[in-house]
Design a protein around this motif. Sequence first.
Motif, mmCIF file in Angstrom:
data_model
loop_
_atom_site.group_PDB
_atom_site.id
_atom_site.type_symbol
_atom_site.label_atom_id
_atom_site.label_comp_id
_atom_site.label_asym_id
_atom_site.label_seq_id
_atom_site.Cartn_x
_atom_site.Cartn_y
_atom_site.Cartn_z
ATOM 1 N N VAL A 41 -9.046 4.743 -16.068
ATOM 2 C CA VAL A 41 -8.729 3.386 -15.619
ATOM 3 C C VAL A 41 -7.728 3.418 -14.467
ATOM 4 C CG1 VAL A 41 -7.621 1.220 -16.323
ATOM 5 C CG2 VAL A 41 -9.329 2.281 -17.801
ATOM 6 N N ALA A 42 -6.717 4.256 -14.561
ATOM 7 C CA ALA A 42 -5.726 4.354 -13.492
ATOM 8 C C ALA A 42 -6.373 4.813 -12.189
ATOM 9 C CB ALA A 42 -4.605 5.308 -13.892
ATOM 10 N N ASN A 43 -7.292 5.763 -12.259
ATOM 11 C CA ASN A 43 -7.940 6.234 -11.040
ATOM 12 C C ASN A 43 -8.917 5.219 -10.485
ATOM 13 O OD1 ASN A 43 -7.109 8.963 -10.091
ATOM 14 N ND2 ASN A 43 -7.332 9.360 -12.273
ATOM 15 N N VAL A 44 -9.586 4.475 -11.337
ATOM 16 C CA VAL A 44 -10.477 3.404 -10.853
ATOM 17 C C VAL A 44 -9.649 2.341 -10.135
ATOM 18 C CG1 VAL A 44 -11.962 1.500 -11.617
ATOM 19 C CG2 VAL A 44 -12.328 3.798 -12.500
ATOM 20 N N VAL A 45 -8.518 1.965 -10.722
ATOM 21 C CA VAL A 45 -7.630 0.994 -10.072
ATOM 22 C C VAL A 45 -7.125 1.558 -8.741
ATOM 23 C CG1 VAL A 45 -5.386 -0.150 -10.257
ATOM 24 C CG2 VAL A 45 -6.958 -0.176 -12.190
ATOM 25 N N GLY A 46 -6.735 2.819 -8.724
ATOM 26 C CA GLY A 46 -6.260 3.439 -7.495
ATOM 27 C C GLY A 46 -7.319 3.487 -6.409
ATOM 28 N N VAL A 47 -8.529 3.830 -6.778
ATOM 29 C CA VAL A 47 -9.623 3.874 -5.799
ATOM 30 C C VAL A 47 -9.931 2.470 -5.288
ATOM 31 C CG1 VAL A 47 -12.090 4.334 -5.539
ATOM 32 C CG2 VAL A 47 -10.622 6.028 -6.607
ATOM 33 N N CYS A 48 -9.942 1.484 -6.174
ATOM 34 C CA CYS A 48 -10.185 0.106 -5.740
ATOM 35 C C CYS A 48 -9.101 -0.369 -4.771
ATOM 36 C CB CYS A 48 -10.265 -0.830 -6.942
ATOM 37 S SG CYS A 48 -11.748 -0.622 -7.923
ATOM 38 N N LEU A 49 -7.844 -0.060 -5.074
ATOM 39 C CA LEU A 49 -6.754 -0.426 -4.168
ATOM 40 C C LEU A 49 -6.882 0.282 -2.827
ATOM 41 C CD1 LEU A 49 -3.687 -0.430 -6.574
ATOM 42 C CD2 LEU A 49 -4.722 -2.405 -5.457
ATOM 43 N N ALA A 50 -7.238 1.562 -2.852
ATOM 44 C CA ALA A 50 -7.378 2.316 -1.607
ATOM 45 C C ALA A 50 -8.527 1.770 -0.759
ATOM 46 C CB ALA A 50 -7.591 3.792 -1.911
ATOM 47 N N VAL A 51 -9.653 1.466 -1.389
ATOM 48 C CA VAL A 51 -10.798 0.925 -0.649
ATOM 49 C C VAL A 51 -10.473 -0.466 -0.113
ATOM 50 C CG1 VAL A 51 -13.181 0.108 -0.912
ATOM 51 C CG2 VAL A 51 -12.515 2.328 -1.821
ATOM 52 N N ALA A 52 -9.820 -1.288 -0.933
ATOM 53 C CA ALA A 52 -9.428 -2.615 -0.471
ATOM 54 C C ALA A 52 -8.461 -2.523 0.719
ATOM 55 C CB ALA A 52 -8.785 -3.399 -1.610
ATOM 56 N N GLU A 53 -7.552 -1.565 0.657
ATOM 57 C CA GLU A 53 -6.616 -1.371 1.769
ATOM 58 C C GLU A 53 -7.357 -0.945 3.022
ATOM 59 O OE1 GLU A 53 -4.833 1.319 4.418
ATOM 60 O OE2 GLU A 53 -5.798 2.127 2.652
ATOM 61 N N LEU A 54 -8.316 -0.046 2.891
ATOM 62 C CA LEU A 54 -9.078 0.396 4.065
ATOM 63 C C LEU A 54 -9.870 -0.756 4.674
ATOM 64 C CD1 LEU A 54 -10.396 3.865 2.880
ATOM 65 C CD2 LEU A 54 -8.754 3.437 4.710
ATOM 66 N N ILE A 55 -10.511 -1.553 3.834
ATOM 67 C CA ILE A 55 -11.306 -2.691 4.335
ATOM 68 C C ILE A 55 -10.373 -3.730 4.956
ATOM 69 C CG2 ILE A 55 -12.749 -4.637 3.611
ATOM 70 C CD1 ILE A 55 -13.951 -2.688 1.498
ATOM 71 N N TRP A 56 -9.261 -4.032 4.263
ATOM 72 C CA TRP A 56 -8.358 -5.072 4.741
ATOM 73 C C TRP A 56 -7.737 -4.691 6.076
ATOM 74 C CZ3 TRP A 56 -2.690 -5.272 4.347
ATOM 75 C CH2 TRP A 56 -2.180 -6.520 4.695
ATOM 76 N N LEU A 57 -7.288 -3.451 6.238
ATOM 77 C CA LEU A 57 -6.672 -3.053 7.485
ATOM 78 C C LEU A 57 -7.688 -2.901 8.613
ATOM 79 C CD1 LEU A 57 -3.889 -0.552 6.393
ATOM 80 C CD2 LEU A 57 -3.636 -2.896 7.187
ATOM 81 N N ASP A 58 -8.949 -2.589 8.278
ATOM 82 C CA ASP A 58 -9.969 -2.494 9.326
ATOM 83 C C ASP A 58 -10.361 -3.873 9.852
ATOM 84 O OD1 ASP A 58 -10.097 0.223 9.446
ATOM 85 O OD2 ASP A 58 -11.792 0.405 8.072
ATOM 86 N N LEU A 59 -10.315 -4.872 8.983
ATOM 87 C CA LEU A 59 -10.730 -6.213 9.403
ATOM 88 C C LEU A 59 -9.611 -7.019 10.056
ATOM 89 C CD1 LEU A 59 -12.955 -7.262 6.372
ATOM 90 C CD2 LEU A 59 -13.673 -6.405 8.597
ATOM 91 N N SER A 60 -8.385 -6.582 9.848
ATOM 92 C CA SER A 60 -7.270 -7.364 10.421
ATOM 93 C C SER A 60 -6.903 -6.898 11.807
ATOM 94 C CB SER A 60 -6.060 -7.297 9.527
ATOM 95 O OG SER A 60 -5.617 -5.962 9.380
#
Length: 60
Positions: A41-60
Amino acid sequence: MAANWWLALIIIVVINGIVIWEWFWSSEPISRTARKWFFIVANVVGVCLAVAELIWLDLS
């Protein structure tokens, strides 16, 4: 773009560091199944946060 990847890596390392800290310095006994699911669960949360960060910073 490289900064985005470094930030994603830092997120994963911090999440796994918290998991390792809890495993080694927790005073309460934890079953192997609970440890496995905590890790997953911790790694799934970490991967989701990392992917969200990559998408968010690419779109901004």
